[in-house]
Design an enzyme around this catalytic site. Structure first.
Site, PDB file in Angstrom:
ATOM      1  N   GLN A  95       0.823  -1.201   0.000  1.00  0.00           N
ATOM      2  CA  GLN A  95       0.000   0.000   0.000  1.00  0.00           C
ATOM      3  C   GLN A  95       0.858   1.253   0.000  1.00  0.00           C
ATOM      4  OE1 GLN A  95      -2.886  -0.055   3.152  1.00  0.00           O
ATOM      5  NE2 GLN A  95      -3.353   2.113   2.984  1.00  0.00           N
ATOM      6  N   CYS A 101      -6.549   0.334   2.012  1.00  0.00           N
ATOM      7  CA  CYS A 101      -6.219  -1.032   2.425  1.00  0.00           C
ATOM      8  C   CYS A 101      -7.341  -1.997   2.069  1.00  0.00           C
ATOM      9  CB  CYS A 101      -5.909  -1.078   3.918  1.00  0.00           C
ATOM     10  SG  CYS A 101      -7.278  -0.538   4.978  1.00  0.00           S
ATOM     11  N   HIS A 255      -8.312  -1.478  10.013  1.00  0.00           N
ATOM     12  CA  HIS A 255      -7.488  -1.883   8.871  1.00  0.00           C
ATOM     13  C   HIS A 255      -8.034  -3.167   8.264  1.00  0.00           C
ATOM     14  CE1 HIS A 255      -3.883  -1.489   6.532  1.00  0.00           C
ATOM     15  NE2 HIS A 255      -3.349  -2.608   6.953  1.00  0.00           N
ATOM     16  N   ASN A 279      -1.065  -8.296   5.820  1.00  0.00           N
ATOM     17  CA  ASN A 279      -1.265  -6.859   5.917  1.00  0.00           C
ATOM     18  C   ASN A 279      -0.940  -6.224   4.561  1.00  0.00           C
ATOM     19  OD1 ASN A 279      -1.168  -4.116   6.462  1.00  0.00           O
ATOM     20  ND2 ASN A 279       0.060  -4.330   8.335  1.00  0.00           N
ATOM     21  N   TRP A 281       0.061  -3.468   3.826  1.00  0.00           N
ATOM     22  CA  TRP A 281       1.231  -2.601   3.873  1.00  0.00           C
ATOM     23  C   TRP A 281       2.497  -3.344   3.437  1.00  0.00           C
ATOM     24  CZ3 TRP A 281       0.508   0.169   9.283  1.00  0.00           C
ATOM     25  CH2 TRP A 281      -0.584   1.047   9.195  1.00  0.00           C
TER      26      TRP A 281
END
Length: 722
Positions: A95, A101, A255, A279, A281
């Protein structure tokens, strides 16, 4: 790198398609635009979504941007840009500055299904062959697959790093371009901030989503997840509401995550149910039990620990089902065909999709509150359901899935938030006296209780429910939580057999259409297999593999021996139970389909076997890079006496190679070698062989095993079947 082409600004080519407020978004003819750019020797520049701040947004996102924002094409950012690579790691996206997200979690779930991904992302696009700076993506938009065209100018900082979605492979750009196309569909990059995983999953698949509140999850949640993992589903989840801050346990509040795997493991204290999450990220992981640094892994067998535990800070991690339920708020399951949580198989599913509108003063009646309210003014839909085999007189319950989707009320997705929507269901006791040309009056709804008691109103794009109904006639009333709220909607009904139409309109009676889904046979196959064999032993595996339709191998149908199946089973059987679960078999099945494709491609003379050169090409096609000498050793070790390798032998070799590659990646610290203290050497079964024991007796206390040793010795020696 300077671009050597002039710029094309052909952006009006094509036709506009009126779709509510989406009439402002031009429908561009991708092929015509591309051909014109190629003919004129220029690169496409999309004026409908320009390389300017207006495409990024007009709010807080602008303050996050680097001071010297630039727009660059991938050939300007890398010497060897690739649009997509099948050899890349399955989860490679990270991301960027946009708080999307939810979009990225759905996208990563999509990337786990190559065939579904290729529907959204045409994978034959590139920066070399007929490159014109133009790319096309497809999204399911309220009943239609809509193409979105973009140019490949991407926002970067002064160092040439992508500002938004990027890949861990710096020369891979499909994710960044897909995000740009989705931003164009949504209005701007800023319109991607804030959303639900379910919304993106529907846009990627046209499937139906079901959201489960984990605090109210059924006791059968593990079974639900297991069925979802081996069928055509995409699964995401969200933590409790917050401002995307990192908690002490490593999770991020507010998230979205992607659910990428399940595993039932056996510890010294009994079974443990694990879920694997990622995740978006690409970093920041769970720190509790079963995290990368958790001591819980010591409770497993060495083999199970080696193959499951990965200590990379890549955002992917394991946690127990119990912790998952405690720390996550929502589980979102997107199914590409109905039967979301049921195990019913046999008859094909059918569907009907109708569009409607809540209009102030006419059809925006709001929810039921009192006998004097305007609820009856809402659009009303008549639904008649029955079981196809037993007919209309059957008293057996019918499975019906109802999905209500609201359309955005503005060209920019976030400018007008979703309304709270829901629907009621009523039984019509005397359908023969029913006048389909007139709406049911207010009295009907107050004399007949709703079967859904009180409708659930959610401020989401989709509200869906799976119902079990007696054969008969029903009325579905979709509505907003408050009267006078205006919006358009799409109502979908899935069942084995039904008739569905709007009451009081001039529309004709619409019979259900049969769903055409190539996956349905596969889903049914796995469902029946799961019911018959929750755990599969070597004999059952042999029977299954020898009856699978190997359509990609032509007339050369493989024959798996019991010994071969025992060897395959030994690689998959992490807990040494002598069996594999249905989820492990589905993973194996995906690998076999890939091996079949690679084998068939390299078997150019259709002999049903590979020689040394073909084997080397096949392994490289599968992303396995071995030296010529090692490849020759593999052919001698696992091939036939004539130095030819048939499909069964090829499967066994590929499974071993990938298995040992996973072992090496999980043990290595720097990507180049494994460092072990001598006592640690004796933990790992591969190093029990006399060849290794002799070698270790002459080495220092700290043993370094490099990739060459692993390739030349480990693969040649290990045979899990013996």
């Amino acid at each position: 790198m300077a671009m050597c082409f002039p710029i094309c600004r052909y952006w009006k080519l094509g036709r506009k398609d009126s779709m509510g407020d989406f009439s402002q978004l031009p429908r561009q003819d991708y092929e015509a635009l591309k051909e014109r750019c190629l003919r004129d020797g220029c690169l496409f520049e999309d004026k409908s979504f320009p390389a300017a701040l207006s495409s990024i947004g007009s709010g807080p996102l602008l303050r996050k941007l680097p001071s010297r924002l630039q727009w660059r094409r991938p050939p300007e950012l890398h010497s060897n840009p690739l649009f997509y690579s099948a050899k890349a790691k399955r989860l490679d996206l990270c991301q960027g500055l946009v708080g999307d997200c939810w979009f990225l979690a759905a996208l990563q779930a999509l990337s786990l299904h190559q065939d579904i991904l290729s529907r959204v992302v045409p994978l034959n696009q590139s920066f070399t062959k007929k490159y014109a700076g133009i790319f096309q993506f497809w999204f399911w938009h309220f009943g239609k697959w809509v193409p979105i065209v973009v140019d490949d100018r991407l926002p970067v900082n002064e160092a040439g790093q992508l500002v938004f979605v990027s890949s861990t492979y710096k020369n891979l750009f499909w994710g960044a371009l897909l995000e740009k196309a989705y931003a164009k569909l949504s209005g701007s990059y800023e319109d991607l901030q804030r959303g639900q995983v379910s919304e993106a999953l529907v846009d990627f698949t046209g499937g139906v989503t079901m959201t489960i509140k984990l605090s109210e999850a059924p006791d059968s949640l593990w079974d639900v997840l297991t069925r979802a993992m081996y069928s055509r589903t995409l699964i995401g989840c969200q933590t409790h509401c917050g401002k995307e801050r990192v908690l002490e346990n490593g999770l991020v509040d507010g998230h979205a995550y992607t659910l990428t795997g399940l595993r039932k493991v056996t510890t010294r204290h009994g079974p443990e149910y694990l879920v694997r999450l990622r995740n978006p990220w690409g970093k920041i992981e769970w720190k509790g039990d079963w995290s990368d640094s958790s001591s819980m892994w010591d409770l497993l067998s060495p083999k199970e620990k080696i193959l499951l535990l990965r200590k990379d800070d890549d955002g992917e991690f394991w946690m127990s089902l119990q912790d998952f339920k405690a720390h996550f708020m929502l589980l979102v399951i997107c199914k590409l065909s109905p039967g979301l949580l049921t195990q019913e198989v046999g008859q094909k599913w059918s569907y009907t999709m109708l569009e409607g509108r809540w209009e102030n003063g006419r059809t925006a009646g709001g929810q039921m509150k009192s006998p004097q309210d305007t609820f009856w003014k809402n659009p009303q839909f008549l639904l008649s359901v029955w079981r196809p085999q037993e007919g209309r007189r059957s008293q057996l319950l019918c499975s019906v899935l109802v999905s209500l989707l609201q359309k955005p009320r503005h060209r920019h997705r976030n400018w007008k938030p979703h309304l709270a929507i829901g629907f009621y269901l009523f039984r019509v006791s005397r359908p023969l006296s029913f006048d389909a040309q007139k709406k049911l009056p207010s009295e009907f709804f107050w004399k007949n209780a709703s079967l859904s008691c009180r409708a659930t109103f959610l401020t989401e794009k989709e509200v869906s429910r799976e119902l079990w109904l007696k054969p008969g006639t029903y009325v579905i009333v979709p509505c907003t939580s408050e009267a006078c709220q205006e919006s358009e909607f799409v109502l979908r009904v899935f069942s084995r057999k039904h008739v569905f139409y709007e009451i009081g309109s001039n529309s004709r009676v619409i019979f259900s259409k049969e769903i055409v889904d190539q996956s349905e046979g596969k889903d049914e196959f796995f469902t029946k297999l799961f019911e018959k064999h929750p755990e599969i032993n070597a004999i059952q595996l042999q029977n299954i593999l020898n009856h699978m339709p190997w359509s990609g191998l032509g007339s050369k149908q493989p024959l798996f021996s019991l010994e071969a199946c025992q060897g395959i089973l030994a690689l998959l059987d992490l807990n040494a139970s002598g069996t594999v679960s249905i989820q492990e078999f589905r993973d194996l099945w995906k690998q076999l389909m890939f091996y079949q494709e690679v084998f068939h491609k390299q078997d150019t003379n259709r002999s049903g076997s590979l020689n040394w050169a073909q084997l080397r090409a096949a392994m490289r096609e599968a992303g396995i890079m071995l030296s010529d000498d090692v490849c020759q050793l593999m052919l001698i070790r696992y091939g036939g006496p004539d130095l030819q390798m048939d499909f069964v032998r090829f499967v066994r070799l590929m499974l071993r190679v990938e298995n040992m590659e996973d072992v090496f990646q999980n043990l290595t610290q720097d990507g180049k070698g494994i460092y072990l203290q001598k006592p640690e050497v004796y933990i790992y079964p591969p190093f029990h062989k006399p060849q290794f024991q002799a070698m270790f007796s002459m080495t220092p206390s700290l043993v370094r095993i490099n990739i060459a040793l692993l390739s030349n010795q480990l693969l040649h020696i290990i045979d899990p079947a013996r």
